[in-house]
Design a protein around this motif. Structure first.
Motif, PDB file in Angstrom:
ATOM      1  N   LEU A 194     -17.159  19.774  11.180  1.00  0.00           N
ATOM      2  CA  LEU A 194     -18.040  18.778  11.786  1.00  0.00           C
ATOM      3  C   LEU A 194     -19.313  18.660  10.963  1.00  0.00           C
ATOM      4  O   LEU A 194     -19.824  19.643  10.429  1.00  0.00           O
ATOM      5  N   SER A 195     -19.823  17.431  10.855  1.00  0.00           N
ATOM      6  CA  SER A 195     -21.055  17.209  10.103  1.00  0.00           C
ATOM      7  C   SER A 195     -21.927  16.225  10.863  1.00  0.00           C
ATOM      8  O   SER A 195     -21.445  15.436  11.672  1.00  0.00           O
ATOM      9  N   GLY A 196     -23.215  16.275  10.574  1.00  0.00           N
ATOM     10  CA  GLY A 196     -24.159  15.392  11.238  1.00  0.00           C
ATOM     11  C   GLY A 196     -24.743  16.038  12.479  1.00  0.00           C
ATOM     12  O   GLY A 196     -24.506  17.213  12.778  1.00  0.00           O
ATOM     13  N   SER A 197     -25.518  15.253  13.215  1.00  0.00           N
ATOM     14  CA  SER A 197     -26.098  15.736  14.465  1.00  0.00           C
ATOM     15  C   SER A 197     -26.247  14.557  15.410  1.00  0.00           C
ATOM     16  O   SER A 197     -26.239  13.393  14.991  1.00  0.00           O
ATOM     17  N   GLY A 198     -26.375  14.867  16.677  1.00  0.00           N
ATOM     18  CA  GLY A 198     -26.441  13.816  17.683  1.00  0.00           C
ATOM     19  C   GLY A 198     -25.053  13.249  17.919  1.00  0.00           C
ATOM     20  O   GLY A 198     -24.053  13.946  17.831  1.00  0.00           O
ATOM     21  N   ILE A 199     -24.976  11.964  18.196  1.00  0.00           N
ATOM     22  CA  ILE A 199     -23.694  11.328  18.453  1.00  0.00           C
ATOM     23  C   ILE A 199     -23.105  10.851  17.127  1.00  0.00           C
ATOM     24  O   ILE A 199     -23.727  10.080  16.403  1.00  0.00           O
ATOM     25  N   VAL A 200     -21.916  11.359  16.800  1.00  0.00           N
ATOM     26  CA  VAL A 200     -21.220  11.022  15.562  1.00  0.00           C
ATOM     27  C   VAL A 200     -19.777  10.641  15.909  1.00  0.00           C
ATOM     28  O   VAL A 200     -19.331  10.813  17.039  1.00  0.00           O
ATOM     29  N   ASN A 201     -19.056  10.163  14.919  1.00  0.00           N
ATOM     30  CA  ASN A 201     -17.667   9.758  15.124  1.00  0.00           C
ATOM     31  C   ASN A 201     -16.708  10.749  14.488  1.00  0.00           C
ATOM     32  O   ASN A 201     -16.874  11.128  13.326  1.00  0.00           O
ATOM     33  N   LEU A 202     -15.705  11.136  15.255  1.00  0.00           N
ATOM     34  CA  LEU A 202     -14.598  11.943  14.769  1.00  0.00           C
ATOM     35  C   LEU A 202     -13.421  10.995  14.574  1.00  0.00           C
ATOM     36  O   LEU A 202     -13.043  10.282  15.501  1.00  0.00           O
ATOM     37  N   TYR A 203     -12.873  10.943  13.358  1.00  0.00           N
ATOM     38  CA  TYR A 203     -11.770  10.042  13.043  1.00  0.00           C
ATOM     39  C   TYR A 203     -10.472  10.837  12.946  1.00  0.00           C
ATOM     40  O   TYR A 203     -10.423  11.862  12.264  1.00  0.00           O
ATOM     41  N   ILE A 204      -9.434  10.347  13.606  1.00  0.00           N
ATOM     42  CA  ILE A 204      -8.101  10.929  13.522  1.00  0.00           C
ATOM     43  C   ILE A 204      -7.186   9.832  12.984  1.00  0.00           C
ATOM     44  O   ILE A 204      -7.112   8.743  13.554  1.00  0.00           O
ATOM     45  N   GLU A 205      -6.480  10.115  11.875  1.00  0.00           N
ATOM     46  CA  GLU A 205      -5.625   9.118  11.242  1.00  0.00           C
ATOM     47  C   GLU A 205      -4.168   9.585  11.217  1.00  0.00           C
ATOM     48  O   GLU A 205      -3.896  10.744  10.920  1.00  0.00           O
ATOM     49  N   MET A 206      -3.269   8.664  11.516  1.00  0.00           N
ATOM     50  CA  MET A 206      -1.830   8.898  11.423  1.00  0.00           C
ATOM     51  C   MET A 206      -1.270   7.739  10.599  1.00  0.00           C
ATOM     52  O   MET A 206      -1.312   6.590  11.026  1.00  0.00           O
ATOM     53  N   ILE A 207      -0.761   8.050   9.394  1.00  0.00           N
ATOM     54  CA  ILE A 207      -0.358   7.023   8.438  1.00  0.00           C
ATOM     55  C   ILE A 207       1.125   7.193   8.107  1.00  0.00           C
ATOM     56  O   ILE A 207       1.573   8.295   7.767  1.00  0.00           O
ATOM     57  N   ALA A 208       1.888   6.110   8.208  1.00  0.00           N
ATOM     58  CA  ALA A 208       3.305   6.147   7.843  1.00  0.00           C
ATOM     59  C   ALA A 208       3.440   6.473   6.359  1.00  0.00           C
ATOM     60  O   ALA A 208       2.782   5.864   5.525  1.00  0.00           O
ATOM     61  N   LYS A 209       4.292   7.451   6.022  1.00  0.00           N
ATOM     62  CA  LYS A 209       4.448   7.911   4.640  1.00  0.00           C
ATOM     63  C   LYS A 209       5.076   6.878   3.715  1.00  0.00           C
ATOM     64  O   LYS A 209       4.799   6.881   2.523  1.00  0.00           O
ATOM     65  N   ASP A 210       5.936   6.006   4.227  1.00  0.00           N
ATOM     66  CA  ASP A 210       6.687   5.137   3.327  1.00  0.00           C
ATOM     67  C   ASP A 210       5.804   4.237   2.480  1.00  0.00           C
ATOM     68  O   ASP A 210       6.194   3.812   1.405  1.00  0.00           O
ATOM     69  N   VAL A 211       4.581   3.976   2.921  1.00  0.00           N
ATOM     70  CA  VAL A 211       3.669   3.162   2.110  1.00  0.00           C
ATOM     71  C   VAL A 211       3.311   3.874   0.798  1.00  0.00           C
ATOM     72  O   VAL A 211       3.019   3.240  -0.199  1.00  0.00           O
ATOM     73  N   TYR A 212       3.387   5.209   0.792  1.00  0.00           N
ATOM     74  CA  TYR A 212       3.046   5.963  -0.408  1.00  0.00           C
ATOM     75  C   TYR A 212       4.183   5.978  -1.431  1.00  0.00           C
ATOM     76  O   TYR A 212       3.967   6.182  -2.606  1.00  0.00           O
ATOM     77  N   TYR A 213       5.420   5.809  -0.967  1.00  0.00           N
ATOM     78  CA  TYR A 213       6.570   6.021  -1.831  1.00  0.00           C
ATOM     79  C   TYR A 213       7.276   4.756  -2.287  1.00  0.00           C
ATOM     80  O   TYR A 213       7.894   4.747  -3.331  1.00  0.00           O
ATOM     81  N   TYR A 214       7.224   3.695  -1.511  1.00  0.00           N
ATOM     82  CA  TYR A 214       8.002   2.506  -1.826  1.00  0.00           C
ATOM     83  C   TYR A 214       7.134   1.422  -2.440  1.00  0.00           C
ATOM     84  O   TYR A 214       6.310   0.832  -1.780  1.00  0.00           O
ATOM     85  N   LEU A 215       7.319   1.186  -3.708  1.00  0.00           N
ATOM     86  CA  LEU A 215       6.604   0.112  -4.388  1.00  0.00           C
ATOM     87  C   LEU A 215       7.437  -1.166  -4.378  1.00  0.00           C
ATOM     88  O   LEU A 215       6.919  -2.260  -4.335  1.00  0.00           O
TER      89      LEU A 215
END
Length: 134
Positions: free
Chosen positions: A92-113
């Motif tokens: 965690l970084s910052g102080s006060g009210i901050v945003n925590l981001y959680i990402e879920m990314i489909a893998k196929d975008v990385y492999y299929y050109l």
């Protein structure tokens, strides 16, 4: 092809051992926990200590299996951490009210050109309070 869906996120404090669970939805009007579809007042934000690390566990739900995704967590747009198999730690970084981001990314975008695949992801932005400020 589908968009990954986050079902729940579990955050565990490495300092206090407190565990917080954030669900995607809850329609029970007596529910007192945290859900992305039931925003609460600013004084009920999840609160953590400055510089703390959280154990993060992300569970998906939907047509895109967890095993077909990569996961990341970051706080305040800093310290982006990969969460292998949907679990890991974020600083965690910052102080006060901050945003925590959680990402879920489909893998196929990385492999299929060819053929080109769309960039399918889900990102949760969870406001938290660090150090009681805000």
């Amino acid at each position: 092809d589908g968009v990954p869906v986050i079902y729940q996120v579990i955050l565990k404090s490495n300092i206090t051992e407190k565990t917080d669970t954030i669900s995607a939805t809850n329609y029970d009007t007596t529910f007192i926990g945290h859900a992305m579809n039931r925003l609460k007042s600013i004084d009920s934000l999840l609160e953590y200590a400055p510089g703390e690390s959280l154990d993060v566990t992300v569970t998906g739900n939907g047509l895109v299996l967890d095993t077909h995704c990569v996961f990341f967590a970051s706080c305040n747009k800093a310290n982006r951490a990969r969460l292998p198999s949907g679990a890991g730690q974020v600083l965690l970084s910052g102080s006060g009210i901050v945003n925590l981001y959680i990402e879920m990314i489909a893998k196929d975008v990385y492999y299929y050109l060819t053929p080109e695949k769309p960039y399918n992801s889900t990102i949760w932005l969870i406001p938290i309070k660090i150090g009681g400020g805000g």
